[in-house]
Structures are given as structure tokens and as C-alpha cells.
Design a protein around this motif. Structure first.
Motif, PDB file in Angstrom:
ATOM      1  N   ALA A 227       0.818  -1.214   0.000  1.00 13.30           N
ATOM      2  CA  ALA A 227       0.000   0.000   0.000  1.00 13.30           C
ATOM      3  C   ALA A 227       0.851   1.264   0.000  1.00 13.30           C
ATOM      4  CB  ALA A 227      -0.935   0.003   1.210  1.00 13.30           C
ATOM      5  N   THR A 228       2.027   1.214   0.625  1.00 11.07           N
ATOM      6  CA  THR A 228       2.889   2.382   0.699  1.00 11.07           C
ATOM      7  C   THR A 228       4.306   2.031   0.263  1.00 11.07           C
ATOM      8  OG1 THR A 228       3.529   1.959   3.006  1.00 11.07           O
ATOM      9  CG2 THR A 228       1.548   3.304   2.634  1.00 11.07           C
ATOM     10  N   ILE A 229       5.045   3.054  -0.157  1.00  9.21           N
ATOM     11  CA  ILE A 229       6.427   2.846  -0.558  1.00  9.21           C
ATOM     12  C   ILE A 229       7.256   2.350   0.616  1.00  9.21           C
ATOM     13  CG2 ILE A 229       8.531   4.015  -1.292  1.00  9.21           C
ATOM     14  CD1 ILE A 229       6.618   3.546  -3.572  1.00  9.21           C
ATOM     15  N   SER A 230       7.017   2.901   1.801  1.00  7.89           N
ATOM     16  CA  SER A 230       7.787   2.493   2.968  1.00  7.89           C
ATOM     17  C   SER A 230       7.557   1.012   3.289  1.00  7.89           C
ATOM     18  CB  SER A 230       7.431   3.356   4.178  1.00  7.89           C
ATOM     19  OG  SER A 230       6.054   3.251   4.482  1.00  7.89           O
ATOM     20  N   ALA A 231       6.324   0.555   3.162  1.00  8.47           N
ATOM     21  CA  ALA A 231       6.030  -0.858   3.401  1.00  8.47           C
ATOM     22  C   ALA A 231       6.757  -1.737   2.385  1.00  8.47           C
ATOM     23  CB  ALA A 231       4.528  -1.106   3.347  1.00  8.47           C
ATOM     24  N   GLN A 232       6.819  -1.262   1.136  1.00  6.27           N
ATOM     25  CA  GLN A 232       7.513  -2.006   0.092  1.00  6.27           C
ATOM     26  C   GLN A 232       9.012  -2.082   0.386  1.00  6.27           C
ATOM     27  OE1 GLN A 232       5.611  -3.058  -2.943  1.00  6.27           O
ATOM     28  NE2 GLN A 232       7.306  -4.506  -2.899  1.00  6.27           N
TER      29      GLN A 232
END
Length: 279
Positions: A227-232
Motif C-alpha cells: 500500500a505504501t512505498i515504505s512498506a515495500q
């Protein structure tokens, strides 16, 4: 280049375990550690009964002084045991609005600032302001340790979150002393646009630059599935057993990050690994 002047800022006794990592890294670099023990006066004038402001202000200021001095005493007790470490410790007090200038001035004359995660069990109400002050006012790279997690000495695998931004490039340059010591550095590119300056080879130019510095690199171009770049980024780092993440910070304004969110704020909240940030 090496990190010869290292700064850490503590504002709560719960952050004392941070000194383990900081002292070991400073010794490895052959540098000098400065520990700033910060007391913050949170009193807000104008919110008290008429004539009561001076009394409340003085009491709050006295408490901040006592807390800073007690924290400095504890820090000194710990660091005095490190016979191979070059260090200094000082306590300082500021009102909440003065934290930025106080920390920023110390960070300006440092090669690296090491802090605890701005959010979590060891975070204080001032940790976010301290982190931003080091980067914005001090222009200093920041190594953020989640829950005072101690990274390997040195990190063997490092993930560089690459989006072709000037902030990311600054972070890579500032992290070179750490990148050179790694066994492998992965340049991770998430959903790159074809119109970027690197065209059809995202990450290739950065890989060539790092290779010339003796850094063993690989490039991974991956699709965004979180859902988010940070999670990726977090997920990819765990997948490749990375021990450190290097990324640019605050590509958007701090106001936008605070209100709408962004990769920097989200990473500071949810990072599972130490994160090296610069802008």
C-alpha cells in the motif's frame, strides 16, 4: 571519508541503550562521540491563571534542568567504562520552540547523528523535532535505530532505496563509508517511470558510481505491491536480509508529510531495520 564527529541526542533515560551502538560505531570509526542530554521545557505561557505564568514557567524550567543533569550523570557513568572511546557529554535545556536551533547547531558540526526512532516505546514528544532539526537545520545525515536495535558491525547487506531524487543521491554520498564496508549493496528501484533521467536502465548509473568506489552492487527493479512505498522498502529489505536501509528524506515538505503522510514519515514510524537518512 569517515564519521569522525558523531552526535547522539538523548531526552529520556529509556534511550540509554542507544549508547551501546553509538559507542561501538564511534570506536570503529576512530572518531569522537558527543552525547547531548536534552531537557525540554514544555510550558506554554498564556495558559495559566493571571499572574501564575512566572511560577509555572520557573517550575517547568527547573524540572527540565534537573532531568537533563540527571540524564548527563547516567550517560557519563556509562561512557566512563569505555576506555577505548573518545567522548564528551553535556546537558542543555531549551523550550520546545528552541529545540530546533539547539540540536541543529550541534548537528551542523557533526558527520553523523544517531538517534532512536521518533515513534515507539522509547520515543519522546521531542524525538521527531530532534530528528528533523539534525537533517534540516544541521544538514547532517541521521542514522535512526528502531527500538535501539543494534546493527551488525558493519552491516553486511544494505538496501539503497533509489528514486533518482537529489535527496536519495545525497543519502548515498553521505553513506559511502558504510556502503564500502558492506558485502553487498542492493539498489532497489520501485516502479520506475520510463521518463526518468535514467531511462530504461534505472539504477545503472548509480551502480557504476558505487562500483568505482569499490562497492559491490546489484540493481533490483521491482513492482509496487504494498500500500505504501515504505512498506515495500521494509518488505524488500527483510526479503534480502538487509541490515541497513539508506534513503533520501523529506522529498516533500515537512508540512505535507505531517498532514498527508509520505515515505519519510511512514518509514520513521514503521522501520524494522536501522535507517540512514539524509537530504
Amino acid at each position: 571519508m569517515a564519521y569522525k564527529s558523531i552526535l547522539t541526542v538523548l531526552s529520556d533515560p529509556r534511550q540509554l541503550p542507544l549508547l551501546d551502538t553509538v559507542s561501538r560505531l564511534t570506536t570503529r570509526e576512530g572518531g569522537h562521540l558527543t552525547a547531548l542530554c536534552l531537557g525540554v521545557d514544555h510550558s506554554q505561557t498564556g495558559y495559566y491563571f493571571p499572574g501564575g505564568t512566572p511560577y509555572v514557567f520557573q517550575e517547568s524550567l527547573d524540572n527540565a534542568v534537573d532531568e537533563a543533569q540527571d540524564l548527563e550523570r547516567r550517560v557519563r557513568q556509562y561512557l566512563e567504562q569505555k576506555t577505548d572511546l573518545c567522548w564528551s557529554a553535556e546537558s542543555a535545556v531549551a523550550q520546545i520552540g528552541g529545540v530546533t536551533n539547539l540540536v541543529g547547531m550541534r548537528a551542523r558540526y557533526s558527520d553523523l547523528t544517531i538517534l532512536t526512532q521518533p515513534y515507539g516505546d522509547t520515543a519522546t514528544a521531542d524525538t521527531e523535532a530532534i530528528t528533523e532539526a539534525a537533517m534540516f537545520e544541521g544538514g547532517c545525515p541521521v542514522l535512526v535505530l528502531p527500538d535501539t536495535k543494534i546493527p551488525a558491525e558493519p552491516a553486511k547487506r544494505i538496501l539503497v532505496a533509489w528514486n533518482q531524487s537529489s535527496e536519495a543521491m545525497t543519502a548515498v554520498r553521505r553513506a559511502l563509508p558504510l556502503l564500502r564496508l558492506a558485502e553487498l549493496v542492493e539498489i532497489t528501484v520501485i516502479d520506475p517511470g520510463r521518463s526518468g533521467v535514467e531511462g530504461t536502465e534505472p539504477g545503472a548509473a548509480l551502480a557504476r558510481l558505487l562500483t568505482r568506489h569499490g562497492v559491490k552492487t546489484e540493481v533490483a527493479v521491482i513492482a509496487r505491491t504494498e500500500a505504501t512505498i515504505s512498506a515495500q522498502i521494509n518488505r524488500r529489505a527483510l526479503d534480502i536480509d538487509a541490515e541497513l536501509i539508506v534513503m533520501g528524506a523529506y522529498g516533500h515538505s515537512r508540512f505535507r508529510e505531517a498532514i498527508l503522510g509520505g515515505a519519510t514519515r511512514s518509514m520513521l514510524e514503521k522501520a524494522k531495520l536501522p535507517v540512514f537518512m539524509a537530504r
